[in-house]
Design an enzyme around this catalytic site. Structure first.
Site, PDB file in Angstrom:
ATOM      1  N   GLU A 197     -47.081 -26.810 -91.381  1.00  0.00           N
ATOM      2  CA  GLU A 197     -46.808 -28.214 -91.646  1.00  0.00           C
ATOM      3  C   GLU A 197     -48.098 -29.024 -91.797  1.00  0.00           C
ATOM      4  O   GLU A 197     -48.221 -29.880 -92.650  1.00  0.00           O
ATOM      5  CB  GLU A 197     -45.945 -28.730 -90.489  1.00  0.00           C
ATOM      6  CG  GLU A 197     -45.936 -30.201 -90.225  1.00  0.00           C
ATOM      7  CD  GLU A 197     -45.005 -30.943 -91.161  1.00  0.00           C
ATOM      8  OE1 GLU A 197     -44.794 -32.127 -90.939  1.00  0.00           O
ATOM      9  OE2 GLU A 197     -44.511 -30.344 -92.112  1.00  0.00           O
ATOM     10  N   ARG A 203     -50.248 -30.580 -95.376  1.00  0.00           N
ATOM     11  CA  ARG A 203     -50.725 -31.966 -95.426  1.00  0.00           C
ATOM     12  C   ARG A 203     -52.208 -32.021 -95.781  1.00  0.00           C
ATOM     13  O   ARG A 203     -52.653 -32.907 -96.496  1.00  0.00           O
ATOM     14  CB  ARG A 203     -50.484 -32.694 -94.101  1.00  0.00           C
ATOM     15  CG  ARG A 203     -49.038 -32.719 -93.665  1.00  0.00           C
ATOM     16  CD  ARG A 203     -48.151 -33.266 -94.770  1.00  0.00           C
ATOM     17  NE  ARG A 203     -46.763 -33.115 -94.425  1.00  0.00           N
ATOM     18  CZ  ARG A 203     -46.056 -33.989 -93.752  1.00  0.00           C
ATOM     19  NH1 ARG A 203     -46.619 -35.094 -93.322  1.00  0.00           N
ATOM     20  NH2 ARG A 203     -44.792 -33.768 -93.501  1.00  0.00           N
ATOM     21  N   ASP A 243     -36.252 -36.849 -93.803  1.00  0.00           N
ATOM     22  CA  ASP A 243     -36.866 -37.883 -94.659  1.00  0.00           C
ATOM     23  C   ASP A 243     -37.551 -37.457 -95.962  1.00  0.00           C
ATOM     24  O   ASP A 243     -37.117 -37.777 -97.064  1.00  0.00           O
ATOM     25  CB  ASP A 243     -37.833 -38.753 -93.825  1.00  0.00           C
ATOM     26  CG  ASP A 243     -38.823 -37.968 -92.957  1.00  0.00           C
ATOM     27  OD1 ASP A 243     -38.885 -36.745 -93.074  1.00  0.00           O
ATOM     28  OD2 ASP A 243     -39.543 -38.617 -92.173  1.00  0.00           O
ATOM     29  N   GLU A 247     -44.212 -46.344 -92.059  1.00  0.00           N
ATOM     30  CA  GLU A 247     -43.058 -46.439 -92.963  1.00  0.00           C
ATOM     31  C   GLU A 247     -42.671 -47.869 -93.333  1.00  0.00           C
ATOM     32  O   GLU A 247     -42.231 -48.127 -94.466  1.00  0.00           O
ATOM     33  CB  GLU A 247     -41.841 -45.725 -92.354  1.00  0.00           C
ATOM     34  CG  GLU A 247     -41.977 -44.211 -92.276  1.00  0.00           C
ATOM     35  CD  GLU A 247     -42.896 -43.712 -91.169  1.00  0.00           C
ATOM     36  OE1 GLU A 247     -43.193 -44.512 -90.240  1.00  0.00           O
ATOM     37  OE2 GLU A 247     -43.343 -42.566 -91.228  1.00  0.00           O
TER      38      GLU A 247
END
Ligand code: DMJ
Length: 424
Positions: free
Chosen positions: A47, A51, A190, A324
């Site tokens: 993960e 990124r 998401d 966000e």
């Protein structure tokens, strides 16, 4: 957080965009001399490494400097063994060793399940890796599942039955079926939705499969998860095996921006309905900020037992510098030019200065409802990658990283839209 270089790499493109030349050169030197891919590869988080790739790719596209491209490609190759599972879908938050090709999961990752927001958040980066290397191995055209990771993931997802058109968050990498029926547009789900619409945009609207998956998913979300509170606030609930949980996570607040971005490419009623939905969700997320004492929003807020956009559980009162809400302000500003989005962004800047700034940087806080500071002593890398970048873009002219030419990956790293041919 023990992940060497996460902050440096996540911050590269932000430094560049903000023209912080000296700091950018220092970070570049660190990437050249000290970013040890072998150390990272030996005990790496899948993960996290994906990124890293986004940050390196974006910095390559912005600067044209080869070092960022070669590090991204090297890292991409190291990730490929993680796709060696029976379905070709990597296990959730897996640690894996590229030497042995072994992978295994963290305990919290639902006993070896794969997580929708993880295996569904590869497409943008892997397509660029294929384009830049000329090697289809990352994206498609190869026949073996393990050689065509993102194409294969689409195939598994299009075949599996979706309860009421919704995508649950956990899938078995062994059988390719859902493990439990928890649906959320916030944490765990998401960025899967985000990457559907952005894959279509990045392909210059050629990836029609992604667009259809996005449209269908949004229709199911509108039908089953979008609700209005007694006080008139629109929110997106979570779904557990058919039962609604009237809670919205801070993470789910990115959806205002995503839905507004998607709405630009719809017409008539649908466009208007989606723009209204995007504006209403963003306004609800703003309420979660204004209803706190610090004017920063909690990790999750609820619409039950008399609460309206406030956290009801002690464990959900924290704010860890998440992006966000300002991400949605940035999109809504650019797409509507309504001044309220800049005002709301400025409220966040002031609250960050007041409650999160510490001697060495910025820190998360444990309770947004208390003005007595209790810092968590952590500056998450996404604060530099996303929160500050989106705030900066909110106050820039629209042609700074124009939405016509760039898509932002889930960590706010800009990747170019393939208007004709990426290499050209
Ligand atoms: C970021 O790491 C990414 O945006 C991710 O997709 C979800 N949100 C976190 C920051 O809150």
């Amino acid at each position: 957080g023990g992940l060497r270089g996460a902050t440096v790499i996540d911050a590269l493109d932000t430094l560049y965009i903000m023209e912080l030349e000296e700091e950018f050169q220092e970070a570049k030197q660190w990437v050249e001399k000290s970013f040890d891919l072998n150390v990272n590869g030996e005990a790496s988080l899948f993960e996290v490494n994906i990124r890293y790739i986004g940050g390196l790719l974006a910095t390559y596209y912005l600067t044209g400097e080869e070092v960022f491209k070669s590090k991204a490609l090297e890292l991409g190759e190291k990730l490929l063994p993680a796709f060696n599972t029976p379905t070709g879908i990597p296990r959730g938050s897996s640690l894996f060793s590229p030497c042995s090709g072994m992978s295994w999961s963290w305990g919290w990752a639902s006993a070896g399940s794969s997580i929708l927001a993880e295996f569904g958040t590869l497409h943008l980066e892997f397509l660029h890796l294929s384009e830049l290397s000329g090697n289809p191995v990352f994206a498609e055209k190869a026949s073996e599942p393990s050689l065509a990771p993102v194409r294969n993931i689409r195939r598994v997802l299009s075949r599996v039955e979706k309860p009421q058109g919704l995508y649950p968050n956990f899938l078995s990498p062994v059988t390719g079926s859902w493990v439990q029926h928890h649906v959320s547009i916030g944490g765990l789900g998401d960025s899967f939705y985000e990457y559907l619409i952005k894959s279509w945009l990045m392909s210059d609207k050629k990836d029609s499969e992604a667009k259809k998956m996005y449209d269908d998913a949004l229709e199911a979300i509108e039908k089953h998860l979008v609700k209005k509170s007694a006080g008139g606030l629109t929110y997106i609930a979570e779904w557990r095996g058919g039962i609604l949980d009237h809670k919205m996570g801070h993470l789910a607040c990115f959806s205002g921006g995503m839905i507004a971005l998607g709405a630009q490419h719809s017409t008539g009623d649908r466009r208007q309905r989606h723009m209204e939905l995007a504006a209403e969700i963003t306004s609800t997320c703003h309420e979660s900020y204004t209803r706190s004492d610090t004017k920063l929003g909690p990790e999750a807020f609820r619409f039950d037992a008399g609460s309206e956009a406030t956290a009801t559980r002690l464990s959900e009162r924290y704010y860890i510098l998440r992006p966000e809400v300002v991400e949605s302000y940035m999109y809504l500003w650019r797409l509507t030019h309504q001044p309220k989005y800049r005002h709301w962004g400025w409220e966040v800047v002031q609250a960050l200065e007041k409650h999160c700034r510490v001697e060495a940087g910025f820190s998360g806080i444990r309770d947004v409802y208390s003005t007595t500071p209790s810092h968590d002593n952590m500056q998450q890398s996404f604060f530099l990658a996303e929160t500050l970048k989106y705030l900066y873009l909110l106050f820039c002219e629209d042609d700074v990283l124009s939405l016509e030419d760039w898509v932002f990956n889930t960590e706010a790293h800009p990747l170019p839209i393939n208007h004709t041919d990426l290499r050209a």
